[in-house]
Scaffold this motif. Structure first.
Motif, PDB file in Angstrom:
ATOM      1  N   SER A   1      27.382  35.432  41.304  1.00 53.53           N
ATOM      2  CA  SER A   1      27.516  36.617  42.162  1.00 53.53           C
ATOM      3  C   SER A   1      28.636  37.483  41.588  1.00 53.53           C
ATOM      4  CB  SER A   1      27.815  36.210  43.606  1.00 53.53           C
ATOM      5  OG  SER A   1      28.801  35.214  43.612  1.00 53.53           O
TER       6      SER A   1
ATOM      7  N   SER B   1      31.463  33.035  40.364  1.00 57.54           N
ATOM      8  CA  SER B   1      31.644  34.368  40.941  1.00 57.54           C
ATOM      9  C   SER B   1      32.470  35.209  39.989  1.00 57.54           C
ATOM     10  CB  SER B   1      32.260  34.296  42.334  1.00 57.54           C
ATOM     11  OG  SER B   1      33.564  33.849  42.260  1.00 57.54           O
TER      12      SER B   1
ATOM     13  N   PRO C   1      28.946  43.176  39.486  1.00 61.82           N
ATOM     14  CA  PRO C   1      27.659  42.846  40.134  1.00 61.82           C
ATOM     15  C   PRO C   1      26.481  42.928  39.162  1.00 61.82           C
ATOM     16  CG  PRO C   1      28.950  44.318  41.521  1.00 61.82           C
ATOM     17  CD  PRO C   1      29.645  44.268  40.189  1.00 61.82           C
TER      18      PRO C   1
ATOM     19  N   TYR D   1      34.498  38.783  39.132  1.00 54.53           N
ATOM     20  CA  TYR D   1      35.220  39.883  39.765  1.00 54.53           C
ATOM     21  C   TYR D   1      35.774  40.786  38.683  1.00 54.53           C
ATOM     22  CZ  TYR D   1      38.827  42.504  42.179  1.00 54.53           C
ATOM     23  OH  TYR D   1      39.591  43.517  42.675  1.00 54.53           O
TER      24      TYR D   1
ATOM     25  N   GLY E   1      36.281  42.568  47.874  1.00 54.93           N
ATOM     26  CA  GLY E   1      35.581  41.880  46.786  1.00 54.93           C
ATOM     27  C   GLY E   1      36.371  40.721  46.191  1.00 54.93           C
TER      28      GLY E   1
ATOM     29  N   LYS F   1      36.150  37.784  48.477  1.00 56.52           N
ATOM     30  CA  LYS F   1      34.800  37.186  48.451  1.00 56.52           C
ATOM     31  C   LYS F   1      34.595  36.387  47.167  1.00 56.52           C
ATOM     32  CE  LYS F   1      32.670  40.650  51.389  1.00 56.52           C
ATOM     33  NZ  LYS F   1      32.138  42.024  51.364  1.00 56.52           N
ATOM     34  N   ALA F   2      35.093  36.931  46.050  1.00 55.85           N
ATOM     35  CA  ALA F   2      34.925  36.229  44.771  1.00 55.85           C
ATOM     36  C   ALA F   2      35.676  34.893  44.790  1.00 55.85           C
ATOM     37  CB  ALA F   2      35.441  37.098  43.633  1.00 55.85           C
TER      38      ALA F   2
ATOM     39  N   PHE G   1      31.466  40.860  42.156  1.00 57.34           N
ATOM     40  CA  PHE G   1      32.202  41.632  43.166  1.00 57.34           C
ATOM     41  C   PHE G   1      33.114  42.658  42.520  1.00 57.34           C
ATOM     42  CE2 PHE G   1      31.299  37.407  44.725  1.00 57.34           C
ATOM     43  CZ  PHE G   1      30.730  37.661  45.969  1.00 57.34           C
TER      44      PHE G   1
END
Ligand code: LMR
Length: 325
Positions: A55, A31, A39, A33, A63, A66-67, A57
């Motif tokens: 993914s 992930s 993104p 960030y 964000g 989530k990351a 963020f």
């Protein structure tokens, strides 16, 4: 399933590091960030035919959380880089707050994750990361490190160049201390295989390892500092940790860490008079398992060690004082 979170993924270190991580068979989920572009970089990387799912963020919509959610390892190159005439310490004002804020995210979302700090000045940002984790009662000394792998890579490269050797990787030179100027101490007397350097060669290569970062800052003429070699170094360190986590034995890397928290470290810290120092560290599934003693130094190295320790004490104090504000 191993999830790696890369904070500062759209920067000049973050982008090549994200590519290397995407190619790693040891990473299942990646992930990204950053304040911008993360993104888009994730979509770009997802067109590569390796299994890791990427993914990306931005700060909006939680964000960072989530990351970090479910991350096993967090690597942080976020922050600003040097321009000519600046020392790493000149980055403190901006980057100290960046590390405190990002590591606060780690403490609250994935407190058991490994935390690898690339952001300069590492000599001070690592103590900030540690103090931040301590505030949340989640500091695990076996899992929180400043990345000094580039110094080790430079020592191999520069000694090979000086000796006209085509295979730099065959030289294993321990590099201890910190990650800026005189705090970086390559121990050529302990090189494996042993190297016969004249005093002039030893002095020149030691200086080049200590100030190799400046060489790049100067050559980039205002466009930043080391990026690709730092990404390579960060990737090597991440890979070593993930190999140890997956059960591989015999993993040893130099890293800058809070020594008193790991076996063998308390004695080294007491002898040096400083708690944060890069030494050779053995890794197991749960992180650092042993700090290796510094071994016998040459008279030249002893002198340099005393200088490194004095400078480091000030860098560490600065990080701790910032965290106490
Ligand atoms: C390096 O060692 O090249 C990096 O820490 C970047 C810098 O500012 O020198």
């Amino acid at each position: 399933m191993t999830k790696v979170a890369l904070l500062g993924a759209a920067g000049q270190i973050g982008t090549p590091l994200s590519l290397l991580l995407k190619t790693s068979p040891l990473v299942d989920e990646l992930s990204l960030y950053d304040l911008v572009h993360a993104p888009g970089i994730a979509i770009d990387l997802n067109h590569i035919d390796t299994p890791a799912k990427v993914s990306g963020f931005l700060p909006e919509n939680d964000g960072l959380k989530k990351a970090l959610n479910g991350a096993d390892l967090v690597v942080i190159p976020a922050g600003i880089a040097r321009k000519p005439g600046m020392t790493r310490d000149d980055l403190f004002k901006t980057n100290a707050g960046v590390i405190r804020d990002l590591v606060t995210g780690v403490a609250t979302v994935c407190p058991n994750a490994f935390v690898l700090i690339i952001t300069n000045p590492v000599n001070s940002t690592l103590p900030i990361a540690v103090e931040t984790l301590k505030k949340y009662y989640v500091f695990n000394p076996a899992k929180v490190f400043g990345v000094t792998t580039l110094d080790v890579i430079r020592a191999s490269t520069f000694v090979a160049q000086a000796l006209g050797e085509p295979q730099p990787q065959k030289f294993k030179v321990p590099v201890v201390g910190g990650h800026s100027g005189a705090t970086i101490l390559p121990l050529f007397s302990q090189s494996e295989p042993a190297v016969a350097l004249s005093e002039d060669q030893r002095d020149a290569i030691t200086y080049r390892v200590q100030f190799g970062g400046d060489e790049i800052v100067k050559a980039k003429a205002g466009a930043g500092s080391a990026t690709t070699c730092m990404a390579y170094a960060g990737f090597r360190f991440v890979t070593s940790i993930l190999k140890a986590v997956s059960g591989q034995s015999g993993i040893i890397e130099e890293t800058y860490l809070y020594l008193p928290g790991i076996p063998g470290g308390k004695e080294i810290a007491a002898e040096l008079g400083v708690d944060y120092f890069a030494v050779r560290v053995e890794f197991g599934a749960e992180g650092a398992t042993k700090a290796c003693p510094i071994e016998v130094l040459s008279a030249y190295e002893k002198e340099k060690l005393a200088i490194a320790v004095e400078e480091l004490k000030g860098n560490v104090k600065k990080g701790i004082e910032f965290s106490a504000l």
